[in-house]
Design an enzyme around this catalytic site. Structure first.
Site, PDB file in Angstrom:
ATOM      1  CE  LYS A 146     -11.223   1.576   2.910  1.00  0.00           C
ATOM      2  NZ  LYS A 146     -10.673   2.337   4.022  1.00  0.00           N
ATOM      3  CG  HIS A 158       8.445 -29.793  -0.041  1.00  0.00           C
ATOM      4  ND1 HIS A 158       9.186 -30.919  -0.307  1.00  0.00           N
ATOM      5  CD2 HIS A 158       9.092 -29.152   0.983  1.00  0.00           C
ATOM      6  CE1 HIS A 158      10.202 -30.988   0.536  1.00  0.00           C
ATOM      7  NE2 HIS A 158      10.170 -29.930   1.319  1.00  0.00           N
ATOM      8  CD  GLU A 202      -3.313  -0.289   2.056  1.00  0.00           C
ATOM      9  OE1 GLU A 202      -4.263  -1.064   2.039  1.00  0.00           O
ATOM     10  OE2 GLU A 202      -3.135   0.538   2.976  1.00  0.00           O
TER      11      GLU A 202
HETATM   12  O1  PA5 Z   1      -3.521   1.103   5.865  1.00  0.00           O
HETATM   13  C1  PA5 Z   1      -4.603   1.624   5.606  1.00  0.00           C
HETATM   14  O2  PA5 Z   1      -4.798   2.834   5.684  1.00  0.00           O
HETATM   15  C2  PA5 Z   1      -5.788   0.755   5.209  1.00  0.00           C
HETATM   16  O3  PA5 Z   1      -5.407  -0.574   5.041  1.00  0.00           O
HETATM   17  C3  PA5 Z   1      -6.848   0.835   6.293  1.00  0.00           C
HETATM   18  O4  PA5 Z   1      -6.296   0.444   7.507  1.00  0.00           O
HETATM   19  C4  PA5 Z   1      -8.055  -0.059   5.956  1.00  0.00           C
HETATM   20  O5  PA5 Z   1      -8.587   0.278   4.723  1.00  0.00           O
HETATM   21  C5  PA5 Z   1      -9.130   0.071   7.046  1.00  0.00           C
HETATM   22  O6  PA5 Z   1      -9.488   1.408   7.210  1.00  0.00           O
HETATM   23  P1  PA5 Z   1     -10.251   1.915   8.494  1.00  0.00           P
HETATM   24  O7  PA5 Z   1      -9.366   1.724   9.664  1.00  0.00           O
HETATM   25  O8  PA5 Z   1     -10.551   3.345   8.237  1.00  0.00           O
HETATM   26  O9  PA5 Z   1     -11.502   1.079   8.604  1.00  0.00           O
END
Ligand code: PA5
Length: 427
Positions: free
Chosen positions: A419, A305, A284
């Protein structure tokens, strides 16, 4: 100084040497400046100084809620996804036991990290036989998977415990805004903050990871102390000898030379979930603007394996980062008996540790000889020390790597896009 972390670059010598790193010194110094300058990507770097700050009040709140939940329930469901889930799962798995000890780590169940009707049905059925508490984690308070799981589960708790259900629920969310924050305060739940300037995947050392760890009976203070050791190491170690800069430089260098994929290899089953946390952190943070190594994971020797053939003999686009972890606090010596069959006799009296060490050395040698660059992150120490140092080391290296690649390591526009697509179809 790092207490237990060592970066071993020797296996990657054929591709990346000190001179290569010296040639990158200008880029590395710039990345260093950009990272420590709090005005660059302002509002996203709360994690950077976090281990050095005083969290006495937060820890008191965490321990209070954890103790209450441990007393009133034998199962805590932790709801969250992505950065609000993977860190806690990694911590519990790495510092817990391989097999269920229900009073500790295995009292935590996760939900809200997918949309499976089967999983939720099974979970609700399972909860009927237990005393239950609930932790919902969402920084935005509006992520669909945890949102729906949370409402189903709090509805279940209301049915079962009535007005008292509010004592069994804790929300971990933005300090002051968002739908979850407002709902939790309205209902009278305990609320713990996620600092505004710490993004999901950098948040495991906040209440997001600390409360599940504390409920699971893990030593949160030790985790924070070892993260602070790693922070001090990062501040005091010059770029050219700093393992996080070396790792970031190496990854960047190999990417620029055509390697597209980084495999984090683990040998301890308990560390596999940590690799999943690492995968999200790097995926990310760096997979954007048309760039970034694809981070993936393999668990050896199991996957030797299944995928070993591919790693050894396929087109050469993979690099491997070997997480070679040895937990010093465990009495875990398993010795093979002396009276083995004829074919196995050469193994008599050997320990599993010895076999694992030989496996790591042999696989690294075989893969390097086949043209797969390998770097080894070796950790040997108590579990909390290993976890705290590893978390901060990778967060730091990830941010440096983002700056080397010229991307913002703290946003996730691609995740937001999916989202929003879902929201617009469901509304
Ligand atoms: O690292 C990030 O920002 C994302 O992976 C969020 O943690 C994830 O989308 C969940 O978001 P939230 O904590 O707002 O529900």
């Amino acid at each position: 100084m790092f207490i237990v972390l060592q970066l071993q670059l020797a296996p990657v010598d054929h591709w990346f040497q000190e001179t290569h790193m010296q040639n990158m010194i200008g880029q590395l110094e710039l990345a260093h400046r950009l990272l420590w300058d709090m005005n660059v990507h302002k509002g996203n770097k709360g994690w950077l100084h976090w281990p050095a700050e005083d969290h006495k009040r937060l820890l008191e709140q965490v321990f209070t809620i954890a103790n209450q939940f441990r007393q009133m329930s034998d199962v805590t469901v932790v709801v969250g996804i992505g950065g609000s889930y993977l860190g806690a799962r990694a911590a519990l798995s790495m510092m817990g036991s391989s097999f269920p000890y229900p009073e500790d780590v295995d009292r935590i169940l996760f939900a809200g990290n997918q949309l499976s009707s089967q999983y939720m049905t099974d979970l609700l059925r399972y909860l009927d036989d237990h005393e239950v508490t609930l932790v919902v984690i969402s920084k935005s308070g509006g992520t669909l998977e945890p949102q729906v799981a949370f409402h189903v589960l709090r509805d279940y708790l209301e049915e079962r415990y009535g007005e008292n259900s509010k004592e069994r629920i804790c929300a971990i969310t933005d300090e002051s805004k968002g739908a979850l924050n407002a709902f939790a305060r309205l209902k009278g739940y305990s609320v713990l903050p996620i600092p505004r300037d710490i993004g999901g995947r950098y948040s495991v050392l906040t209440a997001v990871g600390l409360l599940p760890m504390a409920i699971a009976g893990l030593d949160v203070d030790e985790v924070m102390a070892s993260a602070a050791d790693a922070y001090n190491a990062m501040r005091s170690t010059p770029i050219m000898t700093n393992p996080a800069f070396m790792y970031a430089a190496l990854r960047h260098f190999l990417y620029m030379r055509g390697f597209t994929t980084e495999v984090m290899v683990t040998y301890e089953p308990q560390v596999a979930h940590f690799a999943a946390w690492w995968q999200q952190l790097f995926g990310e943070s760096q997979g954007k603007d048309g760039t970034g190594l694809f981070p993936t994971t393999l668990q050896y020797t199991t996957d030797l394996h299944s995928m070993g053939q591919y790693v050894q003999d396929s087109r050469k686009f993979l690099m491997e980062t070997v997480l070679d972890v040895h937990f010093a606090d465990e009495i875990n010596t398993v010795v093979l008996p002396e009276d083995l069959d004829e074919q196995s006799q050469y193994l008599a009296g050997k320990t599993f540790e010895e076999l694992q060490d030989v496996a790591v050395e042999s696989v690294v040698a075989a893969h390097v000889n086949a043209g797969v660059p390998n770097v080894v992150v070796r950790m040997s120490g108590p579990k909390e020390q290993v976890f705290g140092e590893l978390v901060y080391f990778f967060e730091f290296a990830c941010a440096i790597g983002g700056y080397l690649a010229g991307v913002n390591p703290f946003d996730q526009p691609g995740v937001e896009a999916y989202k929003q697509e879902m929201q617009s179809r469901l509304r």
